[in-house]
Write a protein that holds these residues in place. Structure first.
Motif, PDB file in Angstrom:
ATOM      1  N   ARG A  80       0.809  -1.213   0.000  1.00 56.15           N
ATOM      2  CA  ARG A  80       0.000   0.000   0.000  1.00 56.15           C
ATOM      3  C   ARG A  80       0.853   1.279   0.000  1.00 56.15           C
ATOM      4  O   ARG A  80       0.341   2.367  -0.272  1.00 56.15           O
ATOM      5  N   VAL A  81       2.117   1.141   0.353  1.00 57.38           N
ATOM      6  CA  VAL A  81       2.975   2.311   0.504  1.00 57.38           C
ATOM      7  C   VAL A  81       3.120   3.123  -0.794  1.00 57.38           C
ATOM      8  O   VAL A  81       3.065   4.353  -0.755  1.00 57.38           O
ATOM      9  N   PRO A  82       3.289   2.476  -1.970  1.00 61.26           N
ATOM     10  CA  PRO A  82       3.433   3.275  -3.197  1.00 61.26           C
ATOM     11  C   PRO A  82       2.249   4.187  -3.478  1.00 61.26           C
ATOM     12  O   PRO A  82       2.407   5.207  -4.153  1.00 61.26           O
ATOM     13  N   GLY A  83       1.075   3.847  -2.974  1.00 68.14           N
ATOM     14  CA  GLY A  83      -0.081   4.695  -3.184  1.00 68.14           C
ATOM     15  C   GLY A  83      -0.129   5.890  -2.257  1.00 68.14           C
ATOM     16  O   GLY A  83      -0.847   6.863  -2.518  1.00 68.14           O
ATOM     17  N   TYR A  84       0.636   5.837  -1.167  1.00 71.35           N
ATOM     18  CA  TYR A  84       0.631   6.913  -0.182  1.00 71.35           C
ATOM     19  C   TYR A  84       1.829   7.845  -0.327  1.00 71.35           C
ATOM     20  O   TYR A  84       1.708   9.070  -0.214  1.00 71.35           O
ATOM     21  N   LEU A 359       9.335 -13.910  -2.965  1.00 77.78           N
ATOM     22  CA  LEU A 359       8.119 -13.152  -2.685  1.00 77.78           C
ATOM     23  C   LEU A 359       7.619 -12.435  -3.930  1.00 77.78           C
ATOM     24  O   LEU A 359       8.412 -11.913  -4.719  1.00 77.78           O
ATOM     25  N   VAL A 360       6.302 -12.393  -4.087  1.00 82.88           N
ATOM     26  CA  VAL A 360       5.696 -11.636  -5.182  1.00 82.88           C
ATOM     27  C   VAL A 360       4.686 -10.661  -4.575  1.00 82.88           C
ATOM     28  O   VAL A 360       3.655 -11.073  -4.047  1.00 82.88           O
ATOM     29  N   TYR A 361       5.026  -9.380  -4.623  1.00 78.95           N
ATOM     30  CA  TYR A 361       4.117  -8.355  -4.138  1.00 78.95           C
ATOM     31  C   TYR A 361       3.153  -7.947  -5.247  1.00 78.95           C
ATOM     32  O   TYR A 361       3.361  -8.259  -6.422  1.00 78.95           O
ATOM     33  N   ASP A 362       2.104  -7.244  -4.874  1.00 82.26           N
ATOM     34  CA  ASP A 362       1.148  -6.754  -5.868  1.00 82.26           C
ATOM     35  C   ASP A 362       1.829  -5.849  -6.886  1.00 82.26           C
ATOM     36  O   ASP A 362       2.791  -5.133  -6.548  1.00 82.26           O
ATOM     37  N   PRO A 363       1.324  -5.818  -8.126  1.00 80.78           N
ATOM     38  CA  PRO A 363       1.834  -4.829  -9.081  1.00 80.78           C
ATOM     39  C   PRO A 363       1.605  -3.426  -8.521  1.00 80.78           C
ATOM     40  O   PRO A 363       0.621  -3.173  -7.826  1.00 80.78           O
ATOM     41  N   GLN A 364       2.512  -2.530  -8.811  1.00 80.36           N
ATOM     42  CA  GLN A 364       2.487  -1.212  -8.166  1.00 80.36           C
ATOM     43  C   GLN A 364       1.488  -0.265  -8.825  1.00 80.36           C
ATOM     44  O   GLN A 364       1.517  -0.022 -10.024  1.00 80.36           O
ATOM     45  N   ALA A 365       0.593   0.269  -8.018  1.00 81.44           N
ATOM     46  CA  ALA A 365      -0.366   1.288  -8.441  1.00 81.44           C
ATOM     47  C   ALA A 365      -1.019   1.850  -7.187  1.00 81.44           C
ATOM     48  O   ALA A 365      -0.946   1.240  -6.109  1.00 81.44           O
ATOM     49  N   TRP A 366      -1.674   2.986  -7.304  1.00 80.55           N
ATOM     50  CA  TRP A 366      -2.270   3.598  -6.117  1.00 80.55           C
ATOM     51  C   TRP A 366      -3.460   2.791  -5.581  1.00 80.55           C
ATOM     52  O   TRP A 366      -3.863   2.968  -4.429  1.00 80.55           O
ATOM     53  N   PHE A 367      -3.999   1.889  -6.386  1.00 88.79           N
ATOM     54  CA  PHE A 367      -5.206   1.152  -5.986  1.00 88.79           C
ATOM     55  C   PHE A 367      -4.946  -0.321  -5.706  1.00 88.79           C
ATOM     56  O   PHE A 367      -5.884  -1.102  -5.574  1.00 88.79           O
ATOM     57  N   THR A 368      -3.676  -0.757  -5.622  1.00 86.39           N
ATOM     58  CA  THR A 368      -3.365  -2.157  -5.347  1.00 86.39           C
ATOM     59  C   THR A 368      -2.953  -2.327  -3.886  1.00 86.39           C
ATOM     60  O   THR A 368      -2.816  -1.370  -3.141  1.00 86.39           O
ATOM     61  N   ASP A 373      -9.054  -1.972  -3.556  1.00 87.12           N
ATOM     62  CA  ASP A 373     -10.049  -2.165  -4.607  1.00 87.12           C
ATOM     63  C   ASP A 373      -9.578  -3.195  -5.632  1.00 87.12           C
ATOM     64  O   ASP A 373     -10.391  -3.899  -6.226  1.00 87.12           O
ATOM     65  N   PHE A 374      -8.268  -3.269  -5.841  1.00 84.35           N
ATOM     66  CA  PHE A 374      -7.717  -4.230  -6.795  1.00 84.35           C
ATOM     67  C   PHE A 374      -8.144  -5.646  -6.424  1.00 84.35           C
ATOM     68  O   PHE A 374      -8.630  -6.419  -7.264  1.00 84.35           O
ATOM     69  N   HIS A 375      -8.004  -6.002  -5.162  1.00 81.13           N
ATOM     70  CA  HIS A 375      -8.413  -7.330  -4.700  1.00 81.13           C
ATOM     71  C   HIS A 375      -9.926  -7.496  -4.751  1.00 81.13           C
ATOM     72  O   HIS A 375     -10.437  -8.552  -5.148  1.00 81.13           O
ATOM     73  N   LEU A 407      -6.751   3.130 -14.051  1.00 76.14           N
ATOM     74  CA  LEU A 407      -5.478   3.657 -14.547  1.00 76.14           C
ATOM     75  C   LEU A 407      -5.622   5.033 -15.202  1.00 76.14           C
ATOM     76  O   LEU A 407      -4.642   5.768 -15.347  1.00 76.14           O
ATOM     77  N   GLN A 408      -6.846   5.377 -15.574  1.00 77.07           N
ATOM     78  CA  GLN A 408      -7.078   6.696 -16.189  1.00 77.07           C
ATOM     79  C   GLN A 408      -7.364   7.773 -15.139  1.00 77.07           C
ATOM     80  O   GLN A 408      -7.438   8.955 -15.455  1.00 77.07           O
ATOM     81  N   LYS A 409      -7.499   7.348 -13.881  1.00 74.05           N
ATOM     82  CA  LYS A 409      -7.851   8.304 -12.825  1.00 74.05           C
ATOM     83  C   LYS A 409      -6.621   8.645 -11.978  1.00 74.05           C
ATOM     84  O   LYS A 409      -5.779   7.796 -11.710  1.00 74.05           O
ATOM     85  N   PRO A 410      -6.521   9.873 -11.548  1.00 71.95           N
ATOM     86  CA  PRO A 410      -5.411  10.249 -10.672  1.00 71.95           C
ATOM     87  C   PRO A 410      -5.588   9.666  -9.279  1.00 71.95           C
ATOM     88  O   PRO A 410      -6.710   9.393  -8.849  1.00 71.95           O
ATOM     89  N   SER A 411      -4.500   9.469  -8.602  1.00 67.64           N
ATOM     90  CA  SER A 411      -4.568   8.955  -7.236  1.00 67.64           C
ATOM     91  C   SER A 411      -5.274   9.950  -6.334  1.00 67.64           C
ATOM     92  O   SER A 411      -4.980  11.159  -6.361  1.00 67.64           O
ATOM     93  N   PRO A 412      -6.237   9.501  -5.529  1.00 64.76           N
ATOM     94  CA  PRO A 412      -6.903  10.411  -4.600  1.00 64.76           C
ATOM     95  C   PRO A 412      -6.001  10.887  -3.484  1.00 64.76           C
ATOM     96  O   PRO A 412      -6.366  11.804  -2.736  1.00 64.76           O
ATOM     97  N   MET A 413      -4.807  10.288  -3.372  1.00 61.92           N
ATOM     98  CA  MET A 413      -3.862  10.695  -2.329  1.00 61.92           C
ATOM     99  C   MET A 413      -3.084  11.929  -2.738  1.00 61.92           C
ATOM    100  O   MET A 413      -2.257  12.408  -1.973  1.00 61.92           O
TER     101      MET A 413
END
Length: 413
Positions: A80-84, A359-368, A373-375, A407-413
């Motif tokens: 979740r850190v990349p989204g914040y 380890l395999v972490y989620d693909p990086q995005a503000w919503f993963t 919401d990704f899950h 992916l077309q929306k900006p991060s709400p953060m």
């Protein structure tokens, strides 16, 4: 301790406000670790605020950071850190201070350190990794002749061998099922299973901002078909949710169980005869979905330097004593703990410690990330696929369409 959303700014420098989302055995162990820290000479008081796991926690944390009422320290899942971080909601860690307290880059697995770093800045400090693993009933496995001379589950390195092993477990299990996997109503667990086997097949996912989701469709289909073969009514029950799958295995009904390492403490408390192994790499390397509980510094408009120094000291102590945290099943991220001989005495924890290399972490995005919401969207669109009411690509394409919209929306953060 559960408290409100008051920030730490009003308190003295020797009091630390710590928010986290740890409950059950995790919360009890963390509480004990903090008590042990506060019993040491020169420690400061740490007040815990425990909030509900998932979206409520991350929403409150973001609002507190944006509103100038952030705690001194909090825990986030690394995914979740990349989204914040890009939104300025997190402050960087001080490498010099960490080093002063005995914590350095070399003491973390490279894969985990890379995940802790955003744009070259140390933004999170992983306490652990918690991968998706395979639990197995040792009594059932022994009856099926599936334990090696070392007492561990025999290795399988092809899909055919793994399926045959599961069928043999089922033949000796009261339920008749070799595998338990709960997916109904649980998008996160569905994603963990998919991510594990898709990555074993060499699949990757990229989520470019303003673009469209990039993936390998052929591998997606192969992964879905493989998972369906494991919940076919022969190998595994085709209609389990998380609770029924856990219960089936916990009561000795099935031979094995797909789950997160965090189930370890509960199964131990129940006295179940079990062990744990990395999910066999039947399609390649034994990669598996994972995340990490990570310490972060919510943004402070006016940093109290002594307070911030104390936070670094608290985290260093928790890392250096994370052999206690390993009791919950998580793999400590701090290598000196895992490499200490006493860790080898922890069973089953030491039996899957090598998972840190896969380890395999989620693909990086503000919503993963965990509880995201990704899950949720994956579960919404894929559940009917697992229930055999929707064709694999129909469910997958519906999921991809929703992700492409995000992916077309900006991060709400």
């Amino acid at each position: 301790m559960l408290s409100g959303c008051a920030g730490a700014a009003a308190g003295p420098s020797d009091e630390i406000d710590f928010w986290h989302l740890l409950s059950g055995p995790d919360g009890q162990i963390m509480g004990g670790m903090l008590d042990d820290y506060m019993a040491t000479e020169g420690s400061v008081d740490v007040t815990q605020t425990v909030l509900a796991w998932g979206a409520p926690y991350y929403t409150k944390l973001a609002m507190a950071s944006a509103g100038g009422r952030a705690p001194d320290l909090s825990i986030m899942h690394a995914s979740r850190v990349p989204g914040y971080a890009p939104g300025g909601l997190l402050d960087p860690w001080d490498l010099d201070l960490l080093s002063e307290f005995g914590v350095t880059k070399e003491q973390f697995p490279e894969l985990i350190w890379d995940k802790m770093t955003i744009d070259g800045t140390l933004t999170a400090i992983a306490l652990d990794s918690h991968p998706f693993v395979l639990f197995y009933n040792t009594e059932i496995a022994e009856a099926a002749g599936l334990l090696g001379s070392d007492g561990l589950l025999v290795d399988t390195d092809t899909p055919e061998d793994f399926r045959e092993m599961a069928l043999q477990l089922g033949a000796h299990a009261p339920s008749g099922y070799g595998l338990s996997f709960g997916y109904l109503g649980d998008g996160s667990n569905q994603w963990r299973m998919f991510s594990t086997y898709y990555s074993q097949m060499g699949g990757t996912i990229e989520l470019p901002v303003g673009g469209t989701m990039e993936y390998q469709e052929e591998l997606v289909i192969e992964t879905i078909e493989w998972i369906l073969s494991l919940i076919d009514g022969e190998v595994g029950n085709p209609g389990h949710d998380g609770g029924t799958a856990i219960s089936e295995f916990a009561t000795g009904g099935s031979g094995a169980f797909y789950g997160g390492v965090w189930e370890t403490a509960s199964y131990k408390e129940q006295g179940l005869p079990f062990d744990v192994t990395m999910i066999p790499g039947v399609f390649g390397a034994p990669t598996a979905y994972a995340d990490s509980h990570s310490f972060v510094l919510p943004h402070q408009d006016a940093v109290d330097e002594q307070r911030r120094r104390n936070v670094h000291a608290v985290v260093a102590h928790l890392l250096q004593h994370s052999i206690t945290w390993a009791q919950a099943g998580h793999i400590p991220a701090y290598l000196p703990v895992v490499e200490d001989p006493s860790y080898a005495d922890l069973v089953p924890q030491s039996h899957y410690a090598d998972a840190v290399d896969h380890l395999v972490y989620d693909p990086q995005a503000w919503f993963t990330g965990s509880g995201s919401d990704f899950h949720t969207y994956f579960g919404n669109d894929m559940q009917n696929v697992w229930a055999r009411r929707t064709k694999p690509l129909d469910g997958w394409n519906a999921f991809v369409a929703r992700i492409n919209d995000l992916l077309q929306k900006p991060s709400p953060m």
